[in-house]
Scaffold this active site. Structure first.
Site: not given
Ligand code: GLU
Length: 494
Positions: A259-261, A263-264
């Site tokens: 998920s994008k999370r 990556g963050e």
């Protein structure tokens, strides 16, 4: 029959790399078969549309080199390519199904339905609008024709697919083989929503058929929809395309979808291009082909040890028969390794021409020759083009400190004396090319470990033991700067 595949994202945000992987497999399959790749924008869920997402999708595909043959901005003969512009098409088709009794109008209000749902829950049952209860509900199957006509004109309604129970729905996925689903498990899916827009299922099937799509290659998350899609094809007596559902791209650690999370949290991009302040692979300094090479391996492999494939090679080796069933873990370090390999083999001229934003760290006040030389000695150390900025600092700033651990380790061999010898050569303007042989000669008497000589020089010039060949660095710095750094080190030592 000519091969036609489609990539059908919803413009609900930027493309995730999972989407890019789907687009890539579609692209490879289309090109291998002299077919066409269609980009269709699935924007029927008006509430979820995000501004600029559509243009982001086209830009991202183009940066990746996955340019579709037909798309909203490059219409072919099967348009429009945005579902929101195809409402009339869905309307015509739904009327046909309703006339044939394969679909029906349902007038139940959301309040009525949630009340029924609650009643079911009290009885510890799950409500499913379908064969078991449709004749007790508020729809055109059990209302008089006149009432239906009136209601259609006066109140909001949805159109549902009539799913008969007791049937086996047999679908084929080329990655997983045949799958059988009992029709009793499928509810009477909504095909047209109360706002008049089709649902994903309905629009997707109608468009795949009308756009003459031969193969549907999409993410595994759509596999549960396949039975419904098959029922819609059957309702129209259409032959369904072939399906390939691609394995999920998983988190680097732990379970679940990337998920994008993630990556963050872990500090890597998940989008091809920047989106709302988060950097994409492009901004990090990925070469698009390297990213494509890496993504190709997330769900496929050629069955050999070979890993580096540019687009042409990928086109010749990619094989949909070798698509894996199991999820593929995303590994940013591996992605960087692919990029490193591509950077190593990419002509420097191409980098200067196509990625100028990353070369801004090499001052324009330098001659092109110097900029080229710096890039050339650093090239083998680049994993991302953005690394150039930190790696090139050694050419821009004299070291402000010297690695104390190394210094104390070599202290007994008198690095000051060694550096004095280099200073002497610099002052006498001995060509840096000859330094190595000259220092060897000098060392015949000194008998110092040669490693220590090199470490002393390296410390004096860049302050630590990292970095490219130190004589190459000195040559680029030139005699004057080299001498300045040597003297600074010399005076720093007591
Ligand atoms: N609109 C769907 C998506 O956003 C398309 C799924 C499919 O390819 O059928 O991915």
């Amino acid at each position: 029959m000519s091969i036609r595949v489609r990539f059908a994202p919803s413009p609900t945000g930027p493309l995730h790399i999972g989407g890019i992987r789907t687009a890539l497999y579609n692209y490879l399959f289309a090109k291998q078969n002299k077919g066409r790749l269609i980009l269709r924008i699935e924007d029927t869920d008006q509430n979820r549309i995000v501004e600029n997402a559509e243009s982001y999708i086209e830009d991202a595909l183009s940066w990746c080199g996955l340019v579709p043959d037909e798309s909203p901005s490059k219409p072919g003969n099967f348009g429009p390519y945005r579902q929101s512009e195809r409402k009339h098409v869905y309307q015509d088709h739904i009327e046909k199904l309703v006339k044939e009794g394969k679909a029906y109008y349902a007038f139940d209000t959301p309040e009525e339905l949630s009340k029924i749902r609650e009643d079911y829950e009290i009885r510890k049952e799950t409500f499913k609008y379908g064969a078991e209860n449709r004749m007790t509900l508020n729809n055109s199957l059990n209302l008089p024709e006149e009432t239906v006509k009136k209601l259609v004109n006066e109140s909001p309604y949805v159109v549902r697919l009539r799913v008969d129970k007791g049937k086996t729905i047999k679908v084929k996925d080329r990655v997983r083989g045949y799958i059988e689903i009992n029709s009793g498990e499928v509810d009477d899916k909504i095909l047209i929503k109360a706002d008049g827009m089709p649902t994903y299922h309905f629009a997707n099937v109608i468009d795949d058929h009308l756009m003459k799509i031969t193969h549907v290659i999409r993410g595994e998350e759509w596999l549960p929809s396949l039975a419904v899609h098959q029922l819609i094809y059957d309702a129209f007596d259409w032959i369904a395309p072939e399906f390939m559902h691609l394995p999920l791209i998983l988190k680097p650690q732990g379970k679940g979808k990337l998920s994008k999370r993630d990556g963050e949290k872990l500090g890597f991009p998940v989008f091809p291009l920047a989106w709302e302040g988060s950097e994409g692979f492009k901004e990090k300094g990925f070469l698009p082909e390297a990213l494509m090479n890496y993504l190709a391996f997330l769900g496929w492999n050629p069955g050999t040890n070979e890993e580096i494939f540019n687009m042409d090679k990928l086109l010749s080796v990619f094989d949909t028969e070798k698509i894996q069933k199991g999820g593929a873990k995303f590994d940013f370090e591996k992605a960087k390794w692919f990029n490193h390999k591509f950077l190593e083999s990419t002509d420097q001229k191409i980098i200067f021409e196509h990625f100028p934003e990353f070369l801004e760290c090499l001052p324009v006040s330098w001659s092109q020759k110097k900029r080229n030389a710096v890039y050339s000695v650093l090239k083998d150390r680049l994993f991302l083009l953005e690394d150039l900025k930190s790696l090139s600092l050694i050419f821009l700033e004299d070291p402000s400190e010297y690695d104390s651990k190394v210094l104390s380790k070599i202290q007994k061999n008198n690095p000051k004396k060694i550096v004095a010898q280099f200073c002497k050569m610099a002052k006498e303007e001995v060509s840096i090319k000859d330094w190595k042989s000259k220092i060897h000669k000098w060392n015949k008497n000194e008998k110092l470990p040669f490693g220590v000589i090199m470490q002393s020089l390296r410390l004096a010039i860049i302050g630590n033991l990292k970095g490219p060949d130190i004589f190459d660095v000195c040559e680029i710095l030139g005699n004057q700067v080299t001498l300045r750094r040597l003297e600074k080190f010399y005076h720093h030592q007591n």
